[in-house]
Design a protein around this motif. Structure first.
Motif, PDB file in Angstrom:
ATOM      1  N   LEU A   1       1.811  -0.716 -10.059  1.00 26.66           N
ATOM      2  CA  LEU A   1       2.388  -1.553  -8.731  1.00 26.66           C
ATOM      3  C   LEU A   1       1.904  -2.780  -8.663  1.00 26.66           C
ATOM      4  CD1 LEU A   1       1.929   1.622  -6.447  1.00 26.66           C
ATOM      5  CD2 LEU A   1       4.240   0.948  -7.450  1.00 26.66           C
ATOM      6  N   HIS A   2       2.627  -3.679  -8.105  1.00 27.22           N
ATOM      7  CA  HIS A   2       1.965  -5.035  -7.794  1.00 27.22           C
ATOM      8  C   HIS A   2       2.108  -5.143  -6.261  1.00 27.22           C
ATOM      9  CE1 HIS A   2       2.746  -6.271 -11.812  1.00 27.22           C
ATOM     10  NE2 HIS A   2       3.803  -5.699 -11.949  1.00 27.22           N
ATOM     11  N   GLY A   3       0.811  -5.925  -5.699  1.00 23.43           N
ATOM     12  CA  GLY A   3       0.474  -5.829  -4.317  1.00 23.43           C
ATOM     13  C   GLY A   3      -0.179  -7.141  -4.062  1.00 23.43           C
ATOM     14  N   THR A   4      -0.535  -7.428  -2.949  1.00 17.13           N
ATOM     15  CA  THR A   4      -1.399  -8.166  -2.134  1.00 17.13           C
ATOM     16  C   THR A   4      -2.766  -7.950  -1.570  1.00 17.13           C
ATOM     17  OG1 THR A   4       0.525  -9.846  -2.423  1.00 17.13           O
ATOM     18  CG2 THR A   4      -1.401 -10.567  -1.118  1.00 17.13           C
TER      19      THR A   4
ATOM     20  N   THR B   1      -2.296  -6.505  -9.862  1.00 14.03           N
ATOM     21  CA  THR B   1      -1.658  -5.286 -10.721  1.00 14.03           C
ATOM     22  C   THR B   1      -2.473  -4.024 -10.718  1.00 14.03           C
ATOM     23  OG1 THR B   1      -0.684  -7.053 -11.868  1.00 14.03           O
ATOM     24  CG2 THR B   1      -0.557  -4.752 -12.677  1.00 14.03           C
ATOM     25  N   ILE B   2      -2.115  -3.335  -9.611  1.00 13.24           N
ATOM     26  CA  ILE B   2      -2.602  -1.743  -9.313  1.00 13.24           C
ATOM     27  C   ILE B   2      -2.526  -0.847 -10.586  1.00 13.24           C
ATOM     28  CG2 ILE B   2      -2.906   0.098  -7.825  1.00 13.24           C
ATOM     29  CD1 ILE B   2      -1.525  -1.753  -5.920  1.00 13.24           C
TER      30      ILE B   2
ATOM     31  N   PRO C   1      -2.480   2.642 -12.352  1.00  8.91           N
ATOM     32  CA  PRO C   1      -2.001   3.907 -11.932  1.00  8.91           C
ATOM     33  C   PRO C   1      -3.191   4.780 -12.156  1.00  8.91           C
ATOM     34  CG  PRO C   1      -0.889   3.475 -14.054  1.00  8.91           C
ATOM     35  CD  PRO C   1      -1.529   2.137 -13.451  1.00  8.91           C
ATOM     36  N   ASN C   2      -3.316   5.960 -11.419  1.00  7.83           N
ATOM     37  CA  ASN C   2      -4.266   6.987 -11.315  1.00  7.83           C
ATOM     38  C   ASN C   2      -5.764   6.630 -11.833  1.00  7.83           C
ATOM     39  OD1 ASN C   2      -5.087   9.621 -11.564  1.00  7.83           O
ATOM     40  ND2 ASN C   2      -4.514  10.080 -13.391  1.00  7.83           N
ATOM     41  N   GLY C   3      -6.092   5.356 -11.221  1.00  2.00           N
ATOM     42  CA  GLY C   3      -7.491   4.843 -11.403  1.00  2.00           C
ATOM     43  C   GLY C   3      -8.022   3.934 -10.393  1.00  2.00           C
ATOM     44  N   THR C   4      -8.868   3.075 -10.766  1.00  3.63           N
ATOM     45  CA  THR C   4      -9.377   2.066  -9.849  1.00  3.63           C
ATOM     46  C   THR C   4      -9.121   0.531 -10.408  1.00  3.63           C
ATOM     47  OG1 THR C   4     -11.127   3.436  -9.257  1.00  3.63           O
ATOM     48  CG2 THR C   4     -11.453   1.302  -8.838  1.00  3.63           C
ATOM     49  N   THR C   5      -8.758  -0.421  -9.521  1.00  4.64           N
ATOM     50  CA  THR C   5      -8.568  -1.609  -9.936  1.00  4.64           C
ATOM     51  C   THR C   5      -9.513  -2.478  -9.292  1.00  4.64           C
ATOM     52  OG1 THR C   5      -6.256  -1.351 -10.204  1.00  4.64           O
ATOM     53  CG2 THR C   5      -6.884  -3.861 -10.010  1.00  4.64           C
ATOM     54  N   ASN C   6     -10.602  -2.876  -9.862  1.00  5.87           N
ATOM     55  CA  ASN C   6     -11.734  -3.715  -9.305  1.00  5.87           C
ATOM     56  C   ASN C   6     -10.992  -5.380  -9.102  1.00  5.87           C
ATOM     57  OD1 ASN C   6     -13.897  -1.763  -9.116  1.00  5.87           O
ATOM     58  ND2 ASN C   6     -13.811  -1.812 -11.212  1.00  5.87           N
ATOM     59  N   MET C   7     -11.205  -5.707  -7.821  1.00  4.07           N
ATOM     60  CA  MET C   7     -10.785  -7.030  -7.590  1.00  4.07           C
ATOM     61  C   MET C   7     -11.910  -8.044  -7.600  1.00  4.07           C
ATOM     62  SD  MET C   7      -7.462  -6.758  -6.906  1.00  4.07           S
ATOM     63  CE  MET C   7      -7.239  -8.206  -6.435  1.00  4.07           C
ATOM     64  N   VAL C   8     -12.873  -7.835  -6.658  1.00  4.68           N
ATOM     65  CA  VAL C   8     -14.077  -8.501  -6.505  1.00  4.68           C
ATOM     66  C   VAL C   8     -15.201  -7.655  -6.825  1.00  4.68           C
ATOM     67  CG1 VAL C   8     -15.286 -10.080  -5.048  1.00  4.68           C
ATOM     68  CG2 VAL C   8     -12.798 -10.041  -5.072  1.00  4.68           C
ATOM     69  N   SER C   9     -15.992  -8.278  -7.732  1.00  8.80           N
ATOM     70  CA  SER C   9     -17.500  -7.395  -8.047  1.00  8.80           C
ATOM     71  C   SER C   9     -18.644  -8.399  -7.695  1.00  8.80           C
ATOM     72  CB  SER C   9     -17.247  -6.829  -9.524  1.00  8.80           C
ATOM     73  OG  SER C   9     -17.091  -7.876 -10.424  1.00  8.80           O
TER      74      SER C   9
END
Length: 848
Positions: free
Chosen positions: A695-698, A721-722, A724-732
């Motif tokens: 998926l795409h999001g903001t 860009t999310i 699927p079935n997991g984690t998308t790290n944006m800021v670490s």
């Protein structure tokens, strides 16, 4: 003759076995029942043990023996038929006589019984008197224990004599429940008349890896009153439409197994909710003689594959579930029996519980090993709703003995219950016990994992290993070979039970143990966190049920303490409250504050562990302790006895949503640094998804002043860009410089997909007690919804609001609660079941 069933639910009487008075016999409204329910129904001989200190007044019942009696109306018994007396559950030491002749002796609450009474009923026209004497389980357990002084009777909770008796262990009292030793006919009893019947039906499924074909191997057991030739007809259907039928001619002397293999092309797969639908196939077998159907049995089942993935990886050894080839993060709860008086749990009440769990975003429920093998209504509701079941065997918190008769009883128990449950697609795991390996560790009992000789285990001071590592796995291999078996919970290949790199763990160093800060809960987890929790008071309406006197309505009253069975609960509650919140002495505020702590604790645990699911499956799931209560009490439950959700229910639901956003700054332990503020803080932002598609999001991240509600700097906006079935790290590696930005502020994150906000999260400065929550400018406006009984609440605030909780009312349901409200971000809550005659829902928030 066709199969005939005569329920024996009415016409019973009961009495104290030792009471010989002419009027000792009292009527029983209906069975199933318990002696406590029957005493309550008779002239108030027992006051409701759930109110006040009445549990103490009910203890005399625990020490008595009881007799139940009814007169059977003999059914028609044609030549060539037999009559069975069937008991689905007797609690617990039961001696059954018919017309003065002993026909059954039982000492295991978990076993059903079938007795051929044809001859006894034919011997006379009647009256036919059926009596059941229930010996006192409490005294009997102590008597049995005294016969084995060499056994190490070690364990947690209750009288350790309970280990000698196959009875629900929580009846001896637990750290969330009363000591109520029930006795009676706790499940159905009936007469069955038949010439032939289907005694057992077992549909086993084998799904090909490509999911294009499934083979259903159906085993049916046919019982006949007289030898003869019969026809067994197998029929497979889905939603009422027949798929395939096979007929077999069989010669039956007394019993006969018949097997059919049926192939299904392009099967409809059963999925956990949120991942797909839950189609249930219907497998029926009928037995016929002389072209006449004599009996028919049907069972619903689902077609799916279920695996527990345990593979070496960089974190140790994985432990997670894979359903139909799809990895599933199993966030959910542990389940205890929903009542101490088990027959009072209706099918409707089971359905409401399961519905709440599903609506709460929970994927798995763990049936805990100190209760019961649940009623079929429980598992049917799980099947239909797609809730996965982790099924413990009924051993909990103790070092169980293993004399031969006891092992034989356990063998019968396992056979009876696995055969009863094995067709349910929701059950994906059987587990040998709850915390018995922890008892072994704490009592320093002998356990050499490298010793693989089961006979030698029987000679150690931890003989129960024989049950968990030989008897149970061998039974499972025979009775339900496709279902994964795990020796204990917690357990991991013989390692110490607290090892976070393998198996499952129970993480109790928040609340119990070292009483760590709940803000670091996620750092304390393992490969699968099958127990963890935080206590909270139930809502005021529940407390008003069990507290009769106004003088007892304060946080530390005797009745209040009596209804909290957890050791040291006063100190533990006080610790977590005083460390985090400004204290209060009025009851309603105190209740709310305990609920805030529980909600925050569950959020911190679930949020971090779901993130660790990630893309490498570091954490396979989290099952909070506990979803429910067995009486009106103060406990770790996130929904109380009367099915009223606590705020934690809603925080868990948001974290377990199909999409969840997380924002968190690093923990700054104010108690260690003596309240000195940090100079800088790192922060992280991520998105968790259980979906199968990219998926795409903001993502929007705001830095909001707690005091003014103003943005302290322009929001950060990220396209994402999310995964699927997991984690998308944006800021670490985000940094907050508190020297240039000293004002206390909230990190508020929102996730947008297709122009809609689909998830929110907020990270607040800790602890809350340092913050000024006055003058929030909160507005809650109510509007009529589009359907009858629906109300829409629109919520806004000028300054950040923490944990806005709405009143819980019977038959009124909230779409959300326990909300954080940020300026400029209006939220809505849908209320269903609301009548125009109702007064507006009350609400409160932190610092109100």
């Amino acid at each position: 003759m066709n199969f005939f069933e005569q329920p024996l639910s009415t016409g019973w009487a009961f009495k104290d076995r030792d009471d010989d008075a002419p009027d000792a016999w009292m009527p029983v409204t209906a069975v199933p029942s318990t002696v406590q329910q029957d005493l309550i129904a008779n002239r108030k001989l027992l006051e409701d043990p759930y109110i006040g200190l009445n549990e103490l007044k009910a203890h005399w019942v625990n020490e008595k023996s009881w007799i139940y009696r009814t007169e059977l109306k003999r059914p028609e018994i044609p030549i060539g038929t037999k009559v069975d007396l069937v008991f689905d559950g007797l609690d617990t030491f039961a001696s059954v006589t018919l017309n003065g002749q002993n026909i059954l002796t039982s000492s295991n609450m978990f076993i059903g019984h079938r007795v051929d009474v044809t001859k006894l009923l034919l011997e006379s026209d009647g009256p036919h008197i059926l009596e059941i004497e229930f010996d006192c389980a409490q005294l009997k357990a102590q008597e049995v224990r005294s016969k084995y002084p060499d056994h190490r009777w070690d364990g947690f909770n209750g009288d350790m004599a309970r280990l000698a008796v196959r009875k629900a262990q929580y009846h001896w009292g637990w750290d969330w429940g009363p000591v109520i030793m029930t006795a009676g006919i706790w499940r159905d009893v009936r007469l069955e008349v038949y010439s032939a019947r289907v005694a057992e039906l077992w549909p086993q499924t084998q799904l090909e890896p490509n999911h294009k074909t499934a083979t259903v191997t159906v085993t049916a057991e046919i019982d006949a009153a007289i030898s003869g030739n019969y026809t067994a007809s197998f029929c497979l259907s889905l939603r009422g439409e027949e798929i395939v039928r096979q007929n077999f001619s069989v010669k039956v002397s007394s019993s006969k197994s018949v097997e059919a293999k049926l192939q299904i092309n392009n099967p409809e797969l059963w999925w956990p909710h949120g991942y797909g639908s839950q189609p249930l196939y219907d497998m029926s077998v009928s037995v016929s003689g002389n072209a006449k159907e004599l009996h028919k049995m049907s069972k619903k089942f689902g077609i799916r594959s279920a695996e527990v993935i345990q593979q070496p990886d960089k974190h140790g050894k994985s432990f997670f579930f894979r359903i139909n080839g799809e990895d599933i993060f199993c966030g959910g709860s542990c389940w205890i029996p929903a009542d101490n008086l088990l027959p009072s749990i209706s099918q409707e009440r089971y359905r409401k519980w399961i519905d709440l769990m599903v609506k709460g975003g929970q994927t798995m429920v763990r049936v805990w090993g100190g209760g019961i093998y649940e009623d079929k209504a429980f598992y049917e509701a799980c099947d239909e709703s797609g809730l996965l079941v982790w099924q413990d065997f009924m051993f909990a918190c103790g070092n169980y003995p293993v004399w031969p008769e006891f092992l034989e009883s356990i063998q019968q128990e396992v056979t009876y219950n696995v055969c009863r449950l094995r067709h349910h697609p929701s059950i994906v795991l059987y587990v040998g016990n709850n915390e018995d390996y922890q008892v072994q560790e704490q009592a320093n009992l002998t356990y050499n994992y490298d010793d693989k000789d089961p006979e030698s285990w029987l000679k150690t001071d931890f003989p129960a290993r024989y049950i968990y590592e030989k008897l149970l796995p061998e039974a499972m291999a025979k009775l339900s070979p496709s279902t994964f078996y795990h020796p204990g919970s917690p357990w991991g290949d013989g390692k110490v039970t607290s090892d976070p790199t393998i198996g499952d763990i129970h993480q109790w160093n928040v609340w119990h143990g070292t009483q760590e800060k709940y803000q670091i809960f996620d750092t304390l987890g393992g490969r699968f966190n099958s127990e963890f929790g935080m206590e909270a008071f139930p809502h005021m309406a529940t407390i008003e049920y069990f507290i009769e006197n106004e003088s007892e309505k304060f946080p530390q009253s005797q009745v209040m303490d009596f209804h909290n069975k957890a050791d040291g609960h006063e100190r533990r509650l006080a610790t977590y409250l005083v460390e985090n919140l400004r204290m209060a002495t009025d009851l309603e505020t105190y209740i709310y504050l305990t609920q805030v702590v529980q909600a925050e604790t569950m959020m911190f645990g679930y949020r971090g562990w779901r993130r660790q699911w990630g893309n490498d499956r570091q954490c396979g799931g989290a099952l909070l302790w506990q979803i429910n209560d067995c009486w009106p009490t103060i406990s770790w439950a996130i929904i109380d006895y009367f099915l009223r959700p606590k705020p934690a229910y809603y925080t868990v639901r948001r974290v377990m949503g199909p999409l969840a956003i997380g924002v968190r700054r690093e923990h700054h332990d104010w108690s260690v640094v003596h309240a000195r503020p940090p100079t800088t803080s790192k922060y992280e932002v991520w998105v968790a998804s259980s979906g199968r598609e990219v998926l795409h999001g903001t993502v929007e991240l705001r830095f909001l002043s707690v005091a003014s509600g103003q943005d302290l700097r322009p929001p950060s906006v990220y396209d994402v860009t999310i995964t699927p079935n997991g984690t998308t790290n944006m800021v670490s590696d985000g940094i907050i410089d508190h020297l240039t930005q000293p004002e206390a502020h909230v990190l508020a994150a929102r996730l947008w997909v297709d122009g809609h906000v689909v998830a929110r999260d907020a990270d607040w400065p800790q602890p809350f007690k340092y913050l000024d929550f006055s003058d929030r400018g909160l507005e809650v406006k109510a509007h009529n919804g589009t359907t009858p009984g629906q109300q829409i609440l629109t919520i806004s605030a000028r300054r950040p609001v923490k944990c806005l909780v709405f009143e819980e009312r019977e038959n009124v349901h909230l779409s959300d609660s326990a909300l954080d409200i940020m300026p400029g971000d209006e939220q809505t809550v849908t209320v269903s079941g609301f009548s125009e005659s109702h007064s507006p829902l009350k609400y409160r928030y932190l610092g109100q």
